[in-house]
Enzyme design. Structure first.
Site, PDB file in Angstrom:
ATOM      1  N   ASP A  58       0.931  -1.332  -0.082  1.00  0.00           N
ATOM      2  CA  ASP A  58       0.282   0.192   0.060  1.00  0.00           C
ATOM      3  C   ASP A  58       1.275   1.010   0.008  1.00  0.00           C
ATOM      4  O   ASP A  58       1.487   1.327   1.468  1.00  0.00           O
ATOM      5  CB  ASP A  58      -1.001   0.138   1.161  1.00  0.00           C
ATOM      6  CG  ASP A  58      -2.006   1.322   0.848  1.00  0.00           C
ATOM      7  OD1 ASP A  58      -1.928   1.951   0.379  1.00  0.00           O
ATOM      8  OD2 ASP A  58      -3.166   1.048   1.470  1.00  0.00           O
ATOM      9  N   SER A 125      -3.943  11.707 -17.093  1.00  0.00           N
ATOM     10  CA  SER A 125      -5.492  11.634 -17.654  1.00  0.00           C
ATOM     11  C   SER A 125      -6.183  13.126 -18.658  1.00  0.00           C
ATOM     12  O   SER A 125      -5.409  14.219 -17.639  1.00  0.00           O
ATOM     13  CB  SER A 125      -6.274  11.284 -16.489  1.00  0.00           C
ATOM     14  OG  SER A 125      -8.372  11.911 -17.052  1.00  0.00           O
ATOM     15  N   THR A 127      -8.440  14.546 -18.126  1.00  0.00           N
ATOM     16  CA  THR A 127      -9.341  15.891 -17.450  1.00  0.00           C
ATOM     17  C   THR A 127      -9.021  16.611 -16.596  1.00  0.00           C
ATOM     18  O   THR A 127      -9.336  17.369 -16.432  1.00  0.00           O
ATOM     19  CB  THR A 127      -9.619  14.432 -15.934  1.00  0.00           C
ATOM     20  OG1 THR A 127      -8.779  14.172 -15.189  1.00  0.00           O
ATOM     21  CG2 THR A 127     -10.616  13.700 -16.403  1.00  0.00           C
ATOM     22  N   TYR A 150     -10.973  14.026  -8.831  1.00  0.00           N
ATOM     23  CA  TYR A 150      -9.954  13.056  -9.488  1.00  0.00           C
ATOM     24  C   TYR A 150      -9.323  13.842 -10.530  1.00  0.00           C
ATOM     25  O   TYR A 150      -7.664  13.622 -10.290  1.00  0.00           O
ATOM     26  CB  TYR A 150     -11.143  11.701  -9.924  1.00  0.00           C
ATOM     27  CG  TYR A 150     -10.104  10.964 -11.397  1.00  0.00           C
ATOM     28  CD1 TYR A 150      -9.059  10.208 -10.558  1.00  0.00           C
ATOM     29  CD2 TYR A 150     -10.566  11.583 -12.361  1.00  0.00           C
ATOM     30  CE1 TYR A 150      -8.475   9.502 -11.888  1.00  0.00           C
ATOM     31  CE2 TYR A 150      -9.097  11.042 -13.472  1.00  0.00           C
ATOM     32  CZ  TYR A 150      -8.576  10.059 -13.079  1.00  0.00           C
ATOM     33  OH  TYR A 150      -7.737   9.302 -14.263  1.00  0.00           O
ATOM     34  N   LYS A 154      -5.280  15.164 -10.648  1.00  0.00           N
ATOM     35  CA  LYS A 154      -4.113  14.208 -11.165  1.00  0.00           C
ATOM     36  C   LYS A 154      -3.291  15.992 -12.030  1.00  0.00           C
ATOM     37  O   LYS A 154      -1.998  15.614 -12.523  1.00  0.00           O
ATOM     38  CB  LYS A 154      -4.479  13.643 -12.594  1.00  0.00           C
ATOM     39  CG  LYS A 154      -5.002  12.265 -12.866  1.00  0.00           C
ATOM     40  CD  LYS A 154      -4.404  11.659 -12.409  1.00  0.00           C
ATOM     41  CE  LYS A 154      -4.325  10.079 -12.181  1.00  0.00           C
ATOM     42  NZ  LYS A 154      -3.720   8.806 -11.683  1.00  0.00           N
ATOM     43  N   ARG A 296     -24.822  13.565 -14.519  1.00  0.00           N
ATOM     44  CA  ARG A 296     -23.312  13.764 -14.180  1.00  0.00           C
ATOM     45  C   ARG A 296     -22.721  14.590 -13.245  1.00  0.00           C
ATOM     46  O   ARG A 296     -22.223  15.069 -14.565  1.00  0.00           O
ATOM     47  CB  ARG A 296     -23.062  12.120 -14.238  1.00  0.00           C
ATOM     48  CG  ARG A 296     -22.282  11.574 -12.981  1.00  0.00           C
ATOM     49  CD  ARG A 296     -22.124   9.448 -13.367  1.00  0.00           C
ATOM     50  NE  ARG A 296     -20.846  10.170 -14.624  1.00  0.00           N
ATOM     51  CZ  ARG A 296     -19.995   9.380 -15.352  1.00  0.00           C
ATOM     52  NH1 ARG A 296     -20.498   7.271 -14.640  1.00  0.00           N
ATOM     53  NH2 ARG A 296     -19.442   9.109 -15.540  1.00  0.00           N
TER      54      ARG A 296
END
Length: 339
Positions: A58, A125, A127, A150, A154, A296
């Protein structure tokens, strides 16, 4: 040459491990198995003939990360996938995303920046661009305020790597801003299998078609697009895996122009949700049950890549069509369900 792949049992990670091993690299996977399965390790071996080394780690645990690098001292490169990845989940649980995606990156960078020489590929990403002013999106497009946590992780992750590279000459890094990965390996031994309800379009399509889900929900039918649904750049995951190997070899062979670079990884073609549904129905012969619902939170209307830099500078280009990607996704779904 040993390459560390974090999150290497995940969807994109596992396909990249296959491509690395096919090129002769020795791969070490770390994964905490939070969104992946240990069975993927055996399936990678079935495809490539070699089982990668695996450590359950982890990356949010600083001491565990440090101990890993004390054990493996001769790693030449890192491909960093390990992260939480769902846009709508990040809206609902932002602290999970900031802790998992940023702390793990920081602890990893602390270790690799201390090495004599290190090549690093960061799973970024599209995004980071938010709702773009112009399409297709080039790497020179402004990084706008993220629509969801999210995407923000990034953006911040890229900034952390860029700042670290500025003061760490021995560290070379590339951020790959990729668009929407879809499909699975031609063997149907690895593919996208979400734990629980799918967050992404294509596995929801295939699970609906095979009867796991009653109905597909199309979020938003009133976007300012050609048919009112969101437009995305859908790239076959095998093409994406190969892009990571190409980027890594750019760094290992010292072909990079600076010690931090950014590339868009996509097909250069935008497809609407309805077009993706149409592609699936065409290749499968199945009629999909779907409904259109409200938009969404966190979704942008349209985003697709300008891939000129990746094609000409990186020397990579997408090969597969949307139909080919959808066919491989359907083949994987049927294999998983024993049909």
């Amino acid at each position: 040459m040993k390459i560390l792949v974090t999150g290497g049992l995940g969807y994109i990670g596992s396909h990249t491990v296959v491509e690395l091993q096919n090129k002769g690299y020795e791969v070490i996977i770390v994964d905490n198995l939070s969104n992946s399965s240990i069975e993927v390790l055996d399936n990678i071996e079935k495809i490539t003939g070699k089982k990668p080394a695996f450590e359950k780690v982890d990356l949010r645990e600083k001491d565990t990360v440090s101990a890993f690098f004390k054990k493996y001292t001769d790693i030449a490169g890192v491909i960093h996938f390990a992260a939480s990845i769902f846009v709508n989940e990040s809206v609902e649980n932002p602290l999970l995303y900031y802790e998992n995606n940023l702390n793990s990156l920081i602890y990893l960078l602390k270790e690799v920046s201390a090495k004599k020489e290190m090549a690093m590929i960061f799973s970024s990403s599209c995004t980071v661009y938010g709702q773009a002013d112009e399409l297709p999106i080039t790497e020179e497009a402004p990084v706008k305020k993220a629509e969801a946590p999210y995407g923000n992780t990034k953006q911040i992750g890229e900034e952390i790597i860029a700042d670290t590279c500025k003061v760490t000459p021995n560290l070379k890094a590339i951020s790959l801003r990729y668009f929407n990965p879809v499909g699975g390996h031609e063997t149907a031994l690895i593919g996208e299998t979400p734990q629980g309800k799918p967050h992404h379009l294509v596995p929801y399509i295939t699970q609906t078609a095979i009867g796991i889900r009653e109905q597909l929900t199309v979020f938003g039918g009133d976007y300012p697009t050609k048919d009112g649904t969101c437009i995305r750049d859908y790239i076959h995951v095998v093409d994406l895996g190969k892009a990571h190997v190409t980027a890594l070899e750019r760094l290992l062979n010292n072909k990079n122009e600076t010690n931090y670079e950014v590339f868009n990884i996509g097909t250069g073609t935008g497809s609407s949700v309805f077009e993706v549904i149409g592609s699936f129905e065409r290749i499968s012969g199945e009629k999909l049950n779907f409904k259109v619902a409200d938009r969404r939170p966190g979704d942008v209307a349209a985003i697709y890549a300008d891939t000129k830099k990746a094609n000409e500078v990186l020397g990579w280009e997408a090969k597969s069509t949307l139909d080919e990607a959808m066919a491989s996704a359907w083949k994987w779904e049927k294999k998983v369900r024993g049909k």
